[in-house]
Design a protein around this motif. Structure first.
Motif, PDB file in Angstrom:
ATOM      1  N   ALA A   1       0.827  -1.214   0.000  1.00 59.97           N
ATOM      2  CA  ALA A   1       0.000   0.000   0.000  1.00 59.97           C
ATOM      3  C   ALA A   1       0.859   1.261   0.000  1.00 59.97           C
ATOM      4  O   ALA A   1       0.366   2.337  -0.343  1.00 59.97           O
ATOM      5  CB  ALA A   1      -0.933  -0.008   1.216  1.00 59.97           C
ATOM      6  N   GLN A   2       2.134   1.141   0.330  1.00 62.77           N
ATOM      7  CA  GLN A   2       3.059   2.276   0.333  1.00 62.77           C
ATOM      8  C   GLN A   2       3.809   2.420  -0.994  1.00 62.77           C
ATOM      9  O   GLN A   2       4.763   3.183  -1.084  1.00 62.77           O
ATOM     10  CB  GLN A   2       4.067   2.106   1.469  1.00 62.77           C
ATOM     11  CG  GLN A   2       3.444   2.032   2.829  1.00 62.77           C
ATOM     12  CD  GLN A   2       4.456   1.606   3.882  1.00 62.77           C
ATOM     13  OE1 GLN A   2       5.657   1.750   3.726  1.00 62.77           O
ATOM     14  NE2 GLN A   2       3.935   1.062   4.974  1.00 62.77           N
ATOM     15  N   TRP A   3       3.396   1.685  -2.008  1.00 64.82           N
ATOM     16  CA  TRP A   3       4.083   1.666  -3.305  1.00 64.82           C
ATOM     17  C   TRP A   3       3.105   2.140  -4.379  1.00 64.82           C
ATOM     18  O   TRP A   3       2.392   1.333  -4.984  1.00 64.82           O
ATOM     19  CB  TRP A   3       4.561   0.263  -3.569  1.00 64.82           C
ATOM     20  CG  TRP A   3       5.485   0.072  -4.719  1.00 64.82           C
ATOM     21  CD1 TRP A   3       6.081   1.027  -5.508  1.00 64.82           C
ATOM     22  CD2 TRP A   3       5.931  -1.187  -5.230  1.00 64.82           C
ATOM     23  NE1 TRP A   3       6.864   0.438  -6.460  1.00 64.82           N
ATOM     24  CE2 TRP A   3       6.792  -0.914  -6.309  1.00 64.82           C
ATOM     25  CE3 TRP A   3       5.683  -2.513  -4.873  1.00 64.82           C
ATOM     26  CZ2 TRP A   3       7.403  -1.948  -7.044  1.00 64.82           C
ATOM     27  CZ3 TRP A   3       6.286  -3.508  -5.594  1.00 64.82           C
ATOM     28  CH2 TRP A   3       7.142  -3.243  -6.667  1.00 64.82           C
ATOM     29  N   PRO A   4       3.039   3.441  -4.647  1.00 62.64           N
ATOM     30  CA  PRO A   4       2.067   3.982  -5.607  1.00 62.64           C
ATOM     31  C   PRO A   4       2.137   3.348  -6.993  1.00 62.64           C
ATOM     32  O   PRO A   4       1.102   3.099  -7.618  1.00 62.64           O
ATOM     33  CB  PRO A   4       2.406   5.480  -5.659  1.00 62.64           C
ATOM     34  CG  PRO A   4       3.053   5.762  -4.347  1.00 62.64           C
ATOM     35  CD  PRO A   4       3.812   4.506  -3.996  1.00 62.64           C
ATOM     36  N   ALA A   5       3.338   3.065  -7.489  1.00 61.17           N
ATOM     37  CA  ALA A   5       3.461   2.474  -8.826  1.00 61.17           C
ATOM     38  C   ALA A   5       2.857   1.070  -8.866  1.00 61.17           C
ATOM     39  O   ALA A   5       2.264   0.670  -9.873  1.00 61.17           O
ATOM     40  CB  ALA A   5       4.921   2.439  -9.256  1.00 61.17           C
ATOM     41  N   PHE A   6       2.998   0.342  -7.785  1.00 59.17           N
ATOM     42  CA  PHE A   6       2.388  -0.987  -7.696  1.00 59.17           C
ATOM     43  C   PHE A   6       0.868  -0.861  -7.701  1.00 59.17           C
ATOM     44  O   PHE A   6       0.171  -1.561  -8.441  1.00 59.17           O
ATOM     45  CB  PHE A   6       2.857  -1.714  -6.427  1.00 59.17           C
ATOM     46  CG  PHE A   6       2.196  -3.035  -6.195  1.00 59.17           C
ATOM     47  CD1 PHE A   6       2.685  -4.184  -6.776  1.00 59.17           C
ATOM     48  CD2 PHE A   6       1.063  -3.132  -5.387  1.00 59.17           C
ATOM     49  CE1 PHE A   6       2.069  -5.418  -6.566  1.00 59.17           C
ATOM     50  CE2 PHE A   6       0.445  -4.351  -5.174  1.00 59.17           C
ATOM     51  CZ  PHE A   6       0.948  -5.493  -5.764  1.00 59.17           C
ATOM     52  N   LEU A   7       0.355   0.047  -6.881  1.00 59.70           N
ATOM     53  CA  LEU A   7      -1.100   0.241  -6.799  1.00 59.70           C
ATOM     54  C   LEU A   7      -1.677   0.690  -8.128  1.00 59.70           C
ATOM     55  O   LEU A   7      -2.770   0.258  -8.521  1.00 59.70           O
ATOM     56  CB  LEU A   7      -1.434   1.237  -5.694  1.00 59.70           C
ATOM     57  CG  LEU A   7      -1.075   0.797  -4.279  1.00 59.70           C
ATOM     58  CD1 LEU A   7      -1.306   1.926  -3.289  1.00 59.70           C
ATOM     59  CD2 LEU A   7      -1.827  -0.455  -3.879  1.00 59.70           C
TER      60      LEU A   7
ATOM     61  N   ALA B   1       1.642  -6.805 -11.307  1.00 59.33           N
ATOM     62  CA  ALA B   1       1.790  -5.419 -10.850  1.00 59.33           C
ATOM     63  C   ALA B   1       3.215  -5.149 -10.363  1.00 59.33           C
ATOM     64  O   ALA B   1       3.770  -4.077 -10.632  1.00 59.33           O
ATOM     65  CB  ALA B   1       0.780  -5.119  -9.744  1.00 59.33           C
ATOM     66  N   ALA B   2       3.821  -6.100  -9.667  1.00 58.34           N
ATOM     67  CA  ALA B   2       5.195  -5.921  -9.189  1.00 58.34           C
ATOM     68  C   ALA B   2       6.164  -5.816 -10.364  1.00 58.34           C
ATOM     69  O   ALA B   2       7.110  -5.026 -10.330  1.00 58.34           O
ATOM     70  CB  ALA B   2       5.592  -7.058  -8.256  1.00 58.34           C
TER      71      ALA B   2
END
Length: 175
Positions: free
Chosen positions: A126-132, A149-150
């Motif tokens: 949840a702390q990884w905007p690009a992943f989200l 996504a990763a």
């Protein structure tokens, strides 16, 4: 199997039965012959960490937090050095039982390097905007979607995951 039984403090027959029933199908094949393995709780952990590691030791699911001590004993009996990654389950939504399970597992793995994610994997993701952004369905515990996504995320993971990946690549943390 005798080595696994000794490590677990049980009979060889019970150890054999536990390996057949408590670990995911194919677990032994995934760690056999490997000099090192990263053991995680489940499929979403495998998807994300394998995508982030790309090269290095295989990331193998133990089938749940409760199975990590058994998985570590089996992998080590097969000759693999082991790192374990597990959730602390200490976030606001974690129950008392989950927190206690995490503590118990850490206590059982005293001779194995254990890397503890604060909260859980989803808390870190949840702390990884690009992943989200690459995960339109949201954090739904979908291993395939998490892996895609990763791989698709165009920025570095959050610091806690970046440190974990570096530690796993280095293999430097040994008891």
């Amino acid at each position: 199997m005798a080595r696994v039984a000794t490590t677990l403090g049980t009979s060889t027959n019970r150890a054999r039965r536990l390996v057949r029933t408590a670990l995911p199908a194919g677990f032994v094949l995934q760690v056999a012959g490997q000099p090192r393995a990263v053991l995680v709780e489940g499929a979403t952990d495998v998807a994300v960490l394998a995508a982030l590691l790309r090269t290095g030791p295989p990331v193998v699911a133990a089938g749940g937090k409760h199975a990590l001590p058994l998985a570590a004993a089996v992998a080590r009996a097969l000759g693999a050095a082991v790192d374990v990654v597990l959730d602390a389950d200490d976030g606001p939504h974690a129950g008392h039982r989950a927190r206690e399970d995490s503590r118990r597992v850490r206590a059982e793995l005293v001779d194995v390097p254990v890397h503890v994610l604060p909260g859980d994997l989803e808390t870190c993701l949840a702390q990884w905007p690009a992943f989200l952004s690459a995960l339109p369905e949201g954090l739904t515990k979908d291993a395939a979607a998490y892996g895609r996504a990763a791989q698709a995320a165009r920025s570095s993971p959050p610091p806690v995951l970046a440190r974990l990946i570096q530690d796993l690549r280095d293999g430097a943390i040994r008891p």
